[in-house]
Design a protein around this motif. Structure first.
Motif, PDB file in Angstrom:
ATOM      1  N   ASN A   1       0.815  -1.220   0.000  1.00 22.87           N
ATOM      2  CA  ASN A   1       0.000   0.000   0.000  1.00 22.87           C
ATOM      3  C   ASN A   1       0.846   1.266   0.000  1.00 22.87           C
ATOM      4  OD1 ASN A   1      -3.009  -0.521   0.069  1.00 22.87           O
ATOM      5  ND2 ASN A   1      -2.223  -2.047   1.482  1.00 22.87           N
TER       6      ASN A   1
ATOM      7  N   GLU B   1       1.946   1.697  -3.525  1.00 25.01           N
ATOM      8  CA  GLU B   1       0.843   2.232  -4.320  1.00 25.01           C
ATOM      9  C   GLU B   1       0.676   3.727  -4.074  1.00 25.01           C
ATOM     10  OE1 GLU B   1      -2.994   0.306  -4.736  1.00 25.01           O
ATOM     11  OE2 GLU B   1      -2.107  -1.525  -3.921  1.00 25.01           O
TER      12      GLU B   1
ATOM     13  N   LYS C   1      -4.377   5.475   0.467  1.00 21.95           N
ATOM     14  CA  LYS C   1      -3.441   4.337   0.427  1.00 21.95           C
ATOM     15  C   LYS C   1      -2.607   4.263   1.700  1.00 21.95           C
ATOM     16  CE  LYS C   1      -4.364   2.907  -3.755  1.00 21.95           C
ATOM     17  NZ  LYS C   1      -5.585   2.161  -3.829  1.00 21.95           N
TER      18      LYS C   1
END
Length: 123
Positions: free
Chosen positions: A48, A51, A64
């Motif tokens: 995450n 991302e 995120k």
């Protein structure tokens, strides 16, 4: 790897350690349930964060990182549980727990800073 991103590097290194720890737990302790939970959450933190580096907007970035923060909190829980049930030795526990606590602090700080800048910039 994302250059010059301390959090991305720390979470990747942490994920590597989690994978190795879970392999140990499965091979040596024959634990598959809790180790799989740790594996899922501990590697999700870094995924995450990575991302977030390529987020489409500040809101997406915050989203995120917020998911990464939740996964980090869950990872911390599994580490404590594994330690208190004698699956992890103190030295390993302290080291992993210290790393995830640092990741949590950096993630919280990044979210707060981005929110502050978002309000300041009027986004």
């Amino acid at each position: 790897m994302v250059d010059n991103n301390v959090l991305a590097e720390k979470t990747l290194n942490f994920a590597v350690r989690v994978v190795k720890c879970c392999h140990y737990l499965q091979e040596e302790k024959k634990d598959f349930v809790i180790s799989n939970q740790l594996l899922r959450s501990g590697t999700s933190v870094g995924a995450n964060v990575h991302e977030a580096v390529y987020a489409q907007s500040k809101a997406d970035f915050i989203s995120k990182l917020s998911i990464a923060l939740k996964e980090a909190s869950e990872t911390s829980f599994w580490l404590v549980l594994l330690y208190r049930t004698d699956y992890l030795e103190e030295k390993v526990y302290v080291s992993l727990k210290s790393d995830i606590d640092e990741i949590i602090r950096i993630t919280v700080s990044s979210i707060k800073t981005t929110r502050k800048n978002e309000k300041y910039m009027g986004d």
